[in-house]
Design a protein around this motif. Structure first.
Motif, short mmCIF file in Angstrom:
data_model
loop_
_atom_site.label_atom_id
_atom_site.label_comp_id
_atom_site.label_asym_id
_atom_site.label_seq_id
_atom_site.Cartn_x
_atom_site.Cartn_y
_atom_site.Cartn_z
N PRO A 1 28.40 45.81 41.08
CA PRO A 1 29.68 45.51 41.75
C PRO A 1 30.85 46.21 41.08
N ASN A 2 31.84 46.55 41.90
CA ASN A 2 33.14 46.91 41.36
C ASN A 2 33.78 45.63 40.80
N ILE A 3 34.68 45.80 39.85
CA ILE A 3 35.37 44.66 39.26
C ILE A 3 36.87 44.96 39.25
N VAL A 4 37.65 44.12 39.89
CA VAL A 4 39.11 44.23 39.89
C VAL A 4 39.65 43.00 39.19
N LEU A 5 40.30 43.22 38.07
CA LEU A 5 40.85 42.15 37.25
C LEU A 5 42.37 42.20 37.38
N ILE A 6 42.96 41.16 37.97
CA ILE A 6 44.39 41.11 38.22
C ILE A 6 45.00 40.00 37.37
N MET A 7 45.99 40.37 36.57
CA MET A 7 46.63 39.38 35.70
C MET A 7 48.12 39.29 36.00
#
Length: 551
Positions: free
Chosen positions: A30-36
Protein backbone atom coordinates in the motif's frame (compact mmCIF):
# COMPACT_ATOMS: atom_id res chain seq x y z
CA UNK A 1 -4.97 -15.91 -6.28
CA UNK A 2 -3.04 -13.39 -4.27
CA UNK A 3 -0.30 -14.87 -2.10
CA UNK A 4 -0.63 -13.73 1.50
CA UNK A 5 2.40 -13.40 3.73
CA UNK A 6 3.16 -11.91 7.12
CA UNK A 7 4.20 -8.38 6.13
CA UNK A 8 6.59 -7.95 9.01
CA UNK A 9 8.65 -11.07 8.21
CA UNK A 10 9.82 -10.17 4.72
CA UNK A 11 12.32 -7.62 3.54
CA UNK A 12 11.96 -5.85 0.20
CA UNK A 13 14.33 -8.36 -1.41
CA UNK A 14 12.31 -11.27 -0.02
CA UNK A 15 9.13 -9.61 -1.23
CA UNK A 16 10.53 -9.29 -4.73
CA UNK A 17 11.41 -13.00 -4.77
CA UNK A 18 7.91 -13.86 -3.63
CA UNK A 19 6.55 -11.64 -6.38
CA UNK A 20 8.42 -13.58 -9.05
CA UNK A 21 7.34 -17.01 -7.79
CA UNK A 22 3.91 -16.18 -6.46
CA UNK A 23 2.46 -13.62 -8.81
CA UNK A 24 2.56 -10.77 -6.30
CA UNK A 25 3.96 -7.47 -7.54
CA UNK A 26 6.11 -5.38 -5.22
CA UNK A 27 3.87 -2.42 -6.00
CA UNK A 28 0.93 -4.24 -4.41
CA UNK A 29 2.19 -2.90 -1.10
CA UNK A 30 0.00 0.00 0.00
CA UNK A 31 0.84 3.64 -0.42
CA UNK A 32 0.98 5.47 2.91
CA UNK A 33 -0.10 9.10 3.34
CA UNK A 34 0.61 10.48 6.80
CA UNK A 35 -1.10 13.82 7.48
CA UNK A 36 -0.32 15.74 10.66
CA UNK A 37 -2.07 18.86 11.95
CA UNK A 38 -0.37 21.20 14.41
CA UNK A 39 -1.96 22.18 17.75
CA UNK A 40 -5.35 20.80 16.72
CA UNK A 41 -7.94 20.53 19.47
CA UNK A 42 -9.11 17.01 20.34
CA UNK A 43 -12.71 17.87 19.38
CA UNK A 44 -12.05 20.35 16.53
CA UNK A 45 -13.03 18.00 13.69
CA UNK A 46 -16.67 17.35 12.91
CA UNK A 47 -16.13 13.60 13.27
CA UNK A 48 -14.76 14.21 16.79
CA UNK A 49 -17.61 16.46 17.89
CA UNK A 50 -16.63 19.85 16.50
CA UNK A 51 -18.73 22.45 14.70
CA UNK A 52 -15.94 23.36 12.23
CA UNK A 53 -16.67 22.31 8.66
CA UNK A 54 -14.35 19.34 7.98
CA UNK A 55 -16.26 17.30 5.38
CA UNK A 56 -13.20 15.62 3.88
CA UNK A 57 -11.80 14.35 7.15
CA UNK A 58 -15.33 13.44 8.22
CA UNK A 59 -15.76 11.24 5.15
CA UNK A 60 -12.46 9.54 5.86
CA UNK A 61 -13.75 8.78 9.36
CA UNK A 62 -17.13 7.62 8.05
CA UNK A 63 -15.42 5.09 5.79
CA UNK A 64 -12.54 4.38 8.15
CA UNK A 65 -11.48 3.90 11.75
CA UNK A 66 -11.17 6.45 14.55
CA UNK A 67 -8.90 5.98 17.56
CA UNK A 68 -10.27 7.65 20.69
CA UNK A 69 -7.14 6.99 22.81
CA UNK A 70 -4.16 7.63 20.58
CA UNK A 71 -1.21 9.50 22.06
CA UNK A 72 1.44 12.02 21.06
CA UNK A 73 4.27 13.46 23.14
CA UNK A 74 2.57 16.81 23.99
CA UNK A 75 4.59 19.18 21.78
CA UNK A 76 5.48 19.81 18.13
CA UNK A 77 9.11 18.75 17.68
CA UNK A 78 9.23 15.88 20.20
CA UNK A 79 6.16 14.34 18.57
CA UNK A 80 7.73 14.68 15.14
CA UNK A 81 10.91 13.03 16.42
CA UNK A 82 8.92 10.07 17.76
CA UNK A 83 6.73 9.89 14.68
CA UNK A 84 9.67 9.74 12.29
CA UNK A 85 11.84 7.32 14.28
CA UNK A 86 9.57 4.99 16.27
CA UNK A 87 11.43 6.04 19.43
CA UNK A 88 10.50 8.06 22.47
CA UNK A 89 11.56 11.67 21.84
CA UNK A 90 14.49 11.76 24.25
CA UNK A 91 15.87 8.54 22.77
CA UNK A 92 15.57 10.21 19.37
CA UNK A 93 17.40 13.32 20.64
CA UNK A 94 14.55 15.84 20.87
CA UNK A 95 13.34 15.72 24.46
CA UNK A 96 12.51 19.43 24.45
CA UNK A 97 12.88 21.89 21.61
CA UNK A 98 15.24 22.27 18.65
CA UNK A 99 18.08 23.72 20.72
CA UNK A 100 21.10 21.72 21.81
CA UNK A 101 20.97 21.59 25.62
CA UNK A 102 24.14 19.52 25.81
CA UNK A 103 22.58 16.30 27.11
CA UNK A 104 22.12 13.09 25.06
CA UNK A 105 18.32 13.26 25.12
CA UNK A 106 18.15 16.98 24.39
CA UNK A 107 20.32 17.57 21.32
CA UNK A 108 17.56 19.41 19.45
CA UNK A 109 17.88 17.28 16.30
CA UNK A 110 17.70 13.58 15.49
CA UNK A 111 20.57 11.58 16.95
CA UNK A 112 22.99 9.64 14.75
CA UNK A 113 21.65 6.33 16.08
CA UNK A 114 18.17 6.97 14.66
CA UNK A 115 16.65 6.08 11.33
CA UNK A 116 13.54 7.71 9.81
CA UNK A 117 10.48 6.10 8.24
CA UNK A 118 11.63 7.57 4.93
CA UNK A 119 15.06 5.97 5.24
CA UNK A 120 13.61 2.55 6.05
CA UNK A 121 10.86 2.62 3.40
CA UNK A 122 13.15 4.17 0.81
CA UNK A 123 15.56 1.28 1.30
CA UNK A 124 12.63 -1.07 0.65
CA UNK A 125 11.74 0.45 -2.71
CA UNK A 126 9.22 3.10 -1.69
CA UNK A 127 9.13 6.58 -3.15
CA UNK A 128 9.41 8.99 -0.22
CA UNK A 129 8.05 12.53 -0.30
CA UNK A 130 7.34 15.25 2.24
CA UNK A 131 5.62 18.63 2.32
CA UNK A 132 5.33 21.04 5.22
CA UNK A 133 6.86 21.55 8.65
CA UNK A 134 9.99 19.56 9.53
CA UNK A 135 11.00 21.03 12.93
CA UNK A 136 13.76 18.47 13.52
CA UNK A 137 16.82 20.57 12.67
CA UNK A 138 18.65 22.75 15.15
CA UNK A 139 17.19 26.23 15.42
CA UNK A 140 20.09 28.69 15.72
CA UNK A 141 19.42 31.25 18.42
CA UNK A 142 21.38 33.80 16.50
CA UNK A 143 21.27 37.12 14.69
CA UNK A 144 17.68 37.03 13.48
CA UNK A 145 16.07 39.06 16.24
CA UNK A 146 13.18 41.37 16.95
CA UNK A 147 14.34 44.22 14.74
CA UNK A 148 14.80 42.71 11.31
CA UNK A 149 12.77 43.78 8.31
CA UNK A 150 12.65 41.88 5.04
CA UNK A 151 13.20 38.59 6.76
CA UNK A 152 14.64 36.73 3.79
CA UNK A 153 17.43 39.12 2.86
CA UNK A 154 19.90 36.87 4.69
CA UNK A 155 19.23 33.59 2.91
CA UNK A 156 21.89 31.31 4.25
CA UNK A 157 21.03 27.80 5.47
CA UNK A 158 18.40 27.84 8.21
CA UNK A 159 20.23 24.99 9.94
CA UNK A 160 22.66 22.24 8.93
CA UNK A 161 21.28 20.96 5.58
CA UNK A 162 22.53 17.48 6.49
CA UNK A 163 19.59 17.36 8.92
CA UNK A 164 16.96 18.42 6.36
CA UNK A 165 14.32 15.91 5.17
CA UNK A 166 16.06 15.24 1.84
CA UNK A 167 19.13 14.15 3.77
CA UNK A 168 17.09 11.95 6.11
CA UNK A 169 15.55 9.67 3.50
CA UNK A 170 13.03 11.80 1.61
CA UNK A 171 13.37 11.99 -2.17
CA UNK A 172 11.76 15.44 -2.17
CA UNK A 173 10.63 18.07 0.32
CA UNK A 174 8.92 21.44 0.04
CA UNK A 175 8.21 23.18 3.32
CA UNK A 176 9.58 24.92 6.38
CA UNK A 177 12.53 23.83 8.50
CA UNK A 178 11.65 25.76 11.67
CA UNK A 179 8.47 25.63 13.70
CA UNK A 180 6.68 29.02 13.59
CA UNK A 181 5.53 30.59 10.32
CA UNK A 182 3.91 33.65 8.84
CA UNK A 183 1.26 31.81 6.82
CA UNK A 184 1.33 34.42 4.05
CA UNK A 185 5.14 34.55 3.76
CA UNK A 186 6.72 31.70 5.76
CA UNK A 187 10.26 31.95 7.05
CA UNK A 188 12.65 28.96 6.64
CA UNK A 189 10.82 27.77 3.50
CA UNK A 190 12.93 25.43 1.36
CA UNK A 191 12.71 23.16 -1.62
CA UNK A 192 15.16 20.38 -0.94
CA UNK A 193 18.05 22.25 0.66
CA UNK A 194 17.59 25.52 -1.22
CA UNK A 195 15.87 28.46 0.51
CA UNK A 196 12.80 29.74 -1.34
CA UNK A 197 13.54 33.41 -1.90
CA UNK A 198 10.04 34.65 -2.71
CA UNK A 199 6.46 33.48 -2.71
CA UNK A 200 3.81 34.64 -5.20
CA UNK A 201 1.00 37.02 -4.42
CA UNK A 202 -1.96 35.36 -2.73
CA UNK A 203 0.28 32.71 -1.16
CA UNK A 204 -1.13 30.88 1.87
CA UNK A 205 1.03 28.16 3.38
CA UNK A 206 -1.76 25.68 4.14
CA UNK A 207 -2.87 25.79 0.50
CA UNK A 208 0.71 25.44 -0.71
CA UNK A 209 1.25 22.33 1.42
CA UNK A 210 -1.88 20.61 0.13
CA UNK A 211 -1.35 21.65 -3.49
CA UNK A 212 2.25 20.43 -3.45
CA UNK A 213 1.14 17.13 -1.91
CA UNK A 214 -1.45 16.67 -4.66
CA UNK A 215 1.20 17.47 -7.29
CA UNK A 216 3.60 14.90 -5.83
CA UNK A 217 0.89 12.24 -5.95
CA UNK A 218 0.11 13.08 -9.59
CA UNK A 219 3.78 12.81 -10.54
CA UNK A 220 4.58 9.67 -8.52
CA UNK A 221 5.89 6.60 -10.32
CA UNK A 222 3.01 4.22 -10.99
CA UNK A 223 5.23 1.16 -10.63
CA UNK A 224 6.22 1.73 -7.00
CA UNK A 225 4.31 2.50 -3.82
CA UNK A 226 4.97 5.81 -2.10
CA UNK A 227 5.18 7.23 1.40
CA UNK A 228 3.99 10.83 1.61
CA UNK A 229 4.29 12.85 4.82
CA UNK A 230 2.07 15.96 4.87
CA UNK A 231 3.03 18.08 7.88
CA UNK A 232 0.71 21.03 8.34
CA UNK A 233 1.32 24.04 10.55
CA UNK A 234 -2.41 24.76 10.87
CA UNK A 235 -3.88 25.68 13.26
CA UNK A 236 -0.68 26.57 15.20
CA UNK A 237 -0.42 30.28 16.00
CA UNK A 238 -0.13 32.94 14.61
CA UNK A 239 -3.83 33.16 13.86
CA UNK A 240 -3.65 33.82 10.11
CA UNK A 241 -6.42 33.07 7.63
CA UNK A 242 -7.98 34.57 4.49
CA UNK A 243 -10.79 37.01 5.34
CA UNK A 244 -13.46 35.05 3.46
CA UNK A 245 -12.73 31.98 5.58
CA UNK A 246 -12.88 33.95 8.82
CA UNK A 247 -16.22 35.43 7.77
CA UNK A 248 -17.74 31.93 7.66
CA UNK A 249 -17.34 31.76 11.45
CA UNK A 250 -17.97 35.40 12.30
CA UNK A 251 -20.94 34.62 14.56
CA UNK A 252 -20.17 31.04 15.55
CA UNK A 253 -18.40 31.73 18.84
CA UNK A 254 -20.34 34.72 20.13
CA UNK A 255 -21.76 32.66 23.02
CA UNK A 256 -18.32 31.95 24.47
CA UNK A 257 -16.24 29.14 25.89
CA UNK A 258 -18.79 27.35 28.05
CA UNK A 259 -21.35 27.14 25.27
CA UNK A 260 -18.72 25.61 22.99
CA UNK A 261 -17.64 23.04 25.58
CA UNK A 262 -21.20 22.01 26.28
CA UNK A 263 -22.21 21.66 22.62
CA UNK A 264 -19.10 19.67 21.71
CA UNK A 265 -19.49 17.42 24.73
CA UNK A 266 -23.07 16.55 23.76
CA UNK A 267 -22.03 15.79 20.17
CA UNK A 268 -19.18 13.55 21.33
CA UNK A 269 -21.65 11.56 23.42
CA UNK A 270 -24.01 11.27 20.44
CA UNK A 271 -21.11 10.10 18.22
CA UNK A 272 -20.14 7.41 20.71
CA UNK A 273 -16.69 8.86 21.29
CA UNK A 274 -17.19 9.18 25.03
CA UNK A 275 -19.42 7.77 27.74
CA UNK A 276 -20.60 10.46 30.16
CA UNK A 277 -20.48 7.89 32.98
CA UNK A 278 -16.74 7.37 32.56
CA UNK A 279 -15.82 10.71 30.98
CA UNK A 280 -17.53 13.52 32.90
CA UNK A 281 -16.88 17.02 31.66
CA UNK A 282 -14.31 18.38 34.11
CA UNK A 283 -14.42 21.95 35.45
CA UNK A 284 -12.90 24.30 32.94
CA UNK A 285 -9.74 26.24 33.64
CA UNK A 286 -10.18 29.54 35.46
CA UNK A 287 -13.78 28.71 36.48
CA UNK A 288 -14.31 32.19 37.91
CA UNK A 289 -13.90 33.86 34.53
CA UNK A 290 -17.25 34.77 33.03
CA UNK A 291 -17.88 35.16 29.32
CA UNK A 292 -20.71 37.58 30.05
CA UNK A 293 -18.31 39.84 31.96
CA UNK A 294 -15.50 39.48 29.44
CA UNK A 295 -14.59 42.96 28.09
CA UNK A 296 -12.87 41.40 25.05
CA UNK A 297 -15.75 39.34 23.66
CA UNK A 298 -15.38 40.60 20.05
CA UNK A 299 -11.64 39.86 20.05
CA UNK A 300 -12.06 36.44 21.64
CA UNK A 301 -14.86 35.41 19.29
CA UNK A 302 -12.75 36.55 16.35
CA UNK A 303 -9.69 34.62 17.58
CA UNK A 304 -11.67 31.40 17.70
CA UNK A 305 -13.19 32.18 14.30
CA UNK A 306 -9.69 32.42 12.81
CA UNK A 307 -8.72 29.12 14.43
CA UNK A 308 -11.79 27.51 12.88
CA UNK A 309 -11.01 29.08 9.50
CA UNK A 310 -7.50 27.60 9.60
CA UNK A 311 -8.86 24.11 10.27
CA UNK A 312 -11.56 24.55 7.60
CA UNK A 313 -8.97 25.61 5.01
CA UNK A 314 -6.73 22.66 5.86
CA UNK A 315 -9.63 20.25 5.39
CA UNK A 316 -10.51 21.68 1.99
CA UNK A 317 -6.93 21.22 0.85
CA UNK A 318 -6.92 17.65 2.13
CA UNK A 319 -9.89 17.18 -0.18
CA UNK A 320 -7.57 18.02 -3.10
CA UNK A 321 -5.13 15.35 -1.88
CA UNK A 322 -7.98 12.83 -1.88
CA UNK A 323 -8.98 13.95 -5.36
CA UNK A 324 -5.42 13.42 -6.59
CA UNK A 325 -5.37 9.92 -5.14
CA UNK A 326 -8.70 9.18 -6.81
CA UNK A 327 -7.60 10.54 -10.17
CA UNK A 328 -4.51 8.33 -10.06
CA UNK A 329 -6.58 5.29 -9.11
CA UNK A 330 -4.67 4.99 -5.84
CA UNK A 331 -7.22 5.88 -3.17
CA UNK A 332 -8.32 2.29 -2.55
CA UNK A 333 -4.84 0.96 -1.87
CA UNK A 334 -3.58 3.92 0.17
CA UNK A 335 -3.48 3.95 3.95
CA UNK A 336 -4.22 7.50 5.10
CA UNK A 337 -3.44 8.37 8.70
CA UNK A 338 -4.50 11.77 10.04
CA UNK A 339 -3.51 12.99 13.50
CA UNK A 340 -2.26 16.00 15.46
CA UNK A 341 1.12 16.58 17.09
CA UNK A 342 -0.42 17.65 20.43
CA UNK A 343 -3.51 19.22 21.92
CA UNK A 344 -4.59 22.80 21.39
CA UNK A 345 -2.20 25.51 22.49
CA UNK A 346 -2.83 28.02 25.30
CA UNK A 347 0.20 30.05 24.15
CA UNK A 348 -0.07 33.78 23.59
CA UNK A 349 2.95 34.98 21.57
CA UNK A 350 4.09 38.15 23.26
CA UNK A 351 6.88 39.69 21.18
CA UNK A 352 9.05 39.33 18.10
CA UNK A 353 11.99 36.94 18.28
CA UNK A 354 14.30 34.73 16.29
CA UNK A 355 11.48 33.15 14.24
CA UNK A 356 8.78 35.80 14.80
CA UNK A 357 9.01 38.92 12.67
CA UNK A 358 8.72 42.49 13.82
CA UNK A 359 7.66 43.54 10.30
CA UNK A 360 6.38 42.00 7.12
CA UNK A 361 8.70 41.75 4.14
CA UNK A 362 7.27 44.99 2.71
CA UNK A 363 7.86 46.87 5.97
CA UNK A 364 4.49 46.81 7.75
CA UNK A 365 4.73 46.49 11.52
CA UNK A 366 3.50 43.20 13.04
CA UNK A 367 1.35 43.71 16.15
CA UNK A 368 1.61 41.13 18.93
CA UNK A 369 -1.90 41.38 20.28
CA UNK A 370 -1.33 40.71 23.98
CA UNK A 371 -3.61 43.66 24.80
CA UNK A 372 -6.23 42.48 22.27
CA UNK A 373 -6.17 45.87 20.63
CA UNK A 374 -6.17 44.59 17.04
CA UNK A 375 -8.35 41.80 15.67
CA UNK A 376 -6.33 38.71 14.65
CA UNK A 377 -6.30 37.18 11.19
CA UNK A 378 -4.17 39.32 8.84
CA UNK A 379 -0.43 38.99 8.30
CA UNK A 380 0.22 42.09 10.39
CA UNK A 381 -0.90 40.35 13.60
CA UNK A 382 0.55 37.56 15.76
CA UNK A 383 -1.91 35.99 18.20
CA UNK A 384 -2.99 32.69 19.71
CA UNK A 385 -6.37 31.50 20.97
CA UNK A 386 -5.17 31.47 24.59
CA UNK A 387 -6.01 29.14 27.48
CA UNK A 388 -9.79 29.52 27.62
CA UNK A 389 -10.39 28.48 24.02
CA UNK A 390 -7.61 25.88 24.17
CA UNK A 391 -9.41 24.24 27.09
CA UNK A 392 -12.67 24.38 25.15
CA UNK A 393 -11.41 22.88 21.89
CA UNK A 394 -9.80 20.01 23.80
CA UNK A 395 -13.23 19.05 25.19
CA UNK A 396 -13.67 16.88 27.20
CA UNK A 397 -10.00 16.40 28.10
CA UNK A 398 -8.01 18.31 30.73
CA UNK A 399 -5.46 20.99 29.93
CA UNK A 400 -3.46 21.41 26.73
CA UNK A 401 -0.25 21.38 24.72
CA UNK A 402 3.08 20.86 26.53
CA UNK A 403 1.41 19.16 29.50
CA UNK A 404 0.91 15.46 30.12
CA UNK A 405 -2.75 15.59 31.04
CA UNK A 406 -4.91 14.01 28.35
CA UNK A 407 -5.62 17.38 26.71
CA UNK A 408 -1.93 17.71 25.91
CA UNK A 409 -1.10 14.17 24.80
CA UNK A 410 -4.22 12.67 23.21
CA UNK A 411 -4.73 13.19 19.49
CA UNK A 412 -7.65 12.46 17.18
CA UNK A 413 -6.44 9.72 14.81
CA UNK A 414 -8.27 8.67 11.65
CA UNK A 415 -7.22 5.64 9.58
CA UNK A 416 -8.67 5.21 6.07
CA UNK A 417 -7.73 2.30 3.81
CA UNK A 418 -10.51 0.83 1.65
CA UNK A 419 -8.47 -2.14 0.46
CA UNK A 420 -7.03 -3.06 3.83
CA UNK A 421 -9.17 -2.08 6.82
CA UNK A 422 -10.89 -5.00 8.46
CA UNK A 423 -13.53 -2.94 10.25
CA UNK A 424 -16.82 -1.41 9.26
CA UNK A 425 -16.61 2.24 8.24
CA UNK A 426 -17.23 4.62 11.11
CA UNK A 427 -15.86 2.24 13.74
CA UNK A 428 -14.28 3.77 16.85
CA UNK A 429 -11.60 1.88 18.76
CA UNK A 430 -10.52 2.60 22.32
CA UNK A 431 -7.37 0.48 21.96
CA UNK A 432 -4.49 2.78 22.97
CA UNK A 433 -1.73 3.65 20.53
CA UNK A 434 1.17 6.08 20.37
CA UNK A 435 3.05 7.99 17.67
CA UNK A 436 6.01 5.65 18.21
CA UNK A 437 3.76 2.99 16.62
CA UNK A 438 3.64 4.70 13.22
CA UNK A 439 7.16 3.58 12.25
CA UNK A 440 6.33 -0.03 13.18
CA UNK A 441 3.09 0.15 11.20
CA UNK A 442 4.87 1.44 8.09
CA UNK A 443 7.61 -1.19 8.38
CA UNK A 444 4.94 -3.87 8.78
CA UNK A 445 2.91 -2.82 5.75
CA UNK A 446 5.96 -2.26 3.56
CA UNK A 447 7.42 -5.66 4.31
CA UNK A 448 10.55 -3.80 5.32
CA UNK A 449 13.25 -4.63 7.83
CA UNK A 450 14.01 -2.15 10.59
CA UNK A 451 17.81 -2.00 10.58
CA UNK A 452 20.32 -2.59 13.35
CA UNK A 453 22.80 -0.49 11.34
CA UNK A 454 22.26 2.12 8.66
CA UNK A 455 24.95 3.78 6.54
CA UNK A 456 27.56 2.54 8.95
CA UNK A 457 25.77 3.74 12.09
CA UNK A 458 24.40 1.55 14.86
CA UNK A 459 20.64 2.15 15.19
CA UNK A 460 18.63 2.12 18.42
CA UNK A 461 15.96 -0.60 18.58
CA UNK A 462 12.47 0.48 17.55
CA UNK A 463 10.15 1.08 20.51
CA UNK A 464 6.79 1.17 18.73
CA UNK A 465 4.39 -1.67 17.92
CA UNK A 466 2.49 -2.11 14.67
CA UNK A 467 -1.11 -0.89 14.51
CA UNK A 468 -1.90 -3.34 11.71
CA UNK A 469 -3.76 -5.82 13.96
CA UNK A 470 -6.12 -3.01 14.97
CA UNK A 471 -6.50 -1.83 11.37
CA UNK A 472 -7.38 -5.39 10.35
CA UNK A 473 -10.14 -5.44 12.95
CA UNK A 474 -8.46 -7.48 15.65
CA UNK A 475 -7.11 -6.89 19.13
CA UNK A 476 -3.49 -5.89 19.53
CA UNK A 477 -1.28 -6.91 22.40
CA UNK A 478 -0.25 -3.35 23.04
CA UNK A 479 2.38 -1.65 25.15
CA UNK A 480 2.68 -2.79 28.75
CA UNK A 481 3.43 0.82 29.70
CA UNK A 482 3.52 4.15 27.84
CA UNK A 483 5.69 7.05 29.07
CA UNK A 484 5.90 10.84 28.78
CA UNK A 485 8.17 13.66 29.92
CA UNK A 486 8.33 17.24 28.72
CA UNK A 487 9.91 20.16 30.61
CA UNK A 488 9.47 18.29 33.87
CA UNK A 489 5.87 17.22 33.30
CA UNK A 490 5.92 13.42 33.72
CA UNK A 491 3.42 10.63 33.12
CA UNK A 492 2.97 6.96 32.40
CA UNK A 493 0.00 4.78 31.53
CA UNK A 494 -0.27 1.08 32.38
CA UNK A 495 -3.54 -0.50 31.42
CA UNK A 496 -6.26 1.81 32.67
CA UNK A 497 -4.08 3.50 35.29
CA UNK A 498 -2.30 6.78 34.62
CA UNK A 499 0.34 8.31 36.87
CA UNK A 500 1.07 11.97 36.23
CA UNK A 501 3.16 14.67 37.86
CA UNK A 502 2.70 18.15 36.40
CA UNK A 503 5.99 20.02 36.41
CA UNK A 504 7.19 20.61 39.97
CA UNK A 505 4.21 18.88 41.59
CA UNK A 506 3.69 15.47 43.30
CA UNK A 507 2.41 12.37 41.54
CA UNK A 508 -1.31 12.13 40.83
CA UNK A 509 -3.10 8.88 39.96
CA UNK A 510 -6.13 8.41 37.74
CA UNK A 511 -8.14 5.37 36.71
CA UNK A 512 -8.80 6.18 33.06
CA UNK A 513 -11.08 3.18 32.64
CA UNK A 514 -13.50 4.82 35.07
CA UNK A 515 -12.36 8.44 34.79
CA UNK A 516 -11.19 9.20 31.27
CA UNK A 517 -11.12 12.95 31.94
CA UNK A 518 -8.88 12.81 35.03
CA UNK A 519 -11.26 14.29 37.58
CA UNK A 520 -10.58 12.15 40.69
CA UNK A 521 -7.01 11.78 41.98
CA UNK A 522 -6.53 8.33 43.55
CA UNK A 523 -2.94 8.84 44.74
CA UNK A 524 -3.75 9.13 48.44
CA UNK A 525 -5.83 5.94 48.52
CA UNK A 526 -3.33 3.92 46.44
CA UNK A 527 0.19 4.81 47.63
CA UNK A 528 1.33 1.26 46.80
CA UNK A 529 0.41 1.69 43.15
CA UNK A 530 1.98 5.15 43.02
CA UNK A 531 5.24 3.69 44.31
CA UNK A 532 5.13 0.79 41.88
CA UNK A 533 4.39 2.93 38.82
CA UNK A 534 6.82 5.69 39.76
CA UNK A 535 9.59 3.08 39.96
CA UNK A 536 8.74 2.05 36.41
CA UNK A 537 8.93 5.67 35.36
CA UNK A 538 12.34 6.14 36.97
CA UNK A 539 13.71 3.07 35.20
CA UNK A 540 12.40 4.33 31.85
CA UNK A 541 13.81 7.81 32.41
CA UNK A 542 17.26 6.35 33.01
CA UNK A 543 16.99 3.97 30.04
CA UNK A 544 15.61 6.38 27.44
CA UNK A 545 17.86 9.41 28.05
CA UNK A 546 15.33 11.49 29.96
CA UNK A 547 18.03 11.79 32.60
CA UNK A 548 20.12 13.80 33.01
CA UNK A 549 17.82 16.71 32.22
CA UNK A 550 19.32 20.04 31.17
CA UNK A 551 19.78 22.72 33.79
Amino acid sequence: MRLRVRWQTVSFVSWSILAMIGGVRADDRPNIVLIMADDLGYSDLGCFGGEIATPNLDRLAAAGLRFSQFYNTSRCCPTRASLMTGLYPHRAGVGRMTFDAGQPGYRGTLRDDTVTIAEVLGSSGYQTMMVGKWHLSLTPDGPRNAEWVGHRLDLGPFSDPATYPVNRGFDAHFGTIWGVVDYFDPFSLVRGTEPVEAVPGGFYYTDAINDEAARMIAQADDDRPFFLYVAHTAPHWPLHAPPEDIDRYADTYADGWDALRDSRYRRMIDLGLIDPETAPLPPRVQPDRSWDENPHQPWEARAMAVHAAMVDRMDRGIGRILDALGEQGRLEDTLILFLSDNGASPEVPGRPGFDRPSHTRDGREVVYTTEKEVLPGPETTFAGIGPMWANAVNTPLRRWKAETFEGGICTPLIAHWPAGLGVEGGTITAQPGHVIDVMATCVDLAGASYPTTFEGRAIAPMEGLSLVPILRGGHREGHDVLYWEHFGSRALRRGGWKLIAPSGRPWQLYNLAEDRTETVDRAVERPDLVAELSALYDAWAARDLVEPTPE
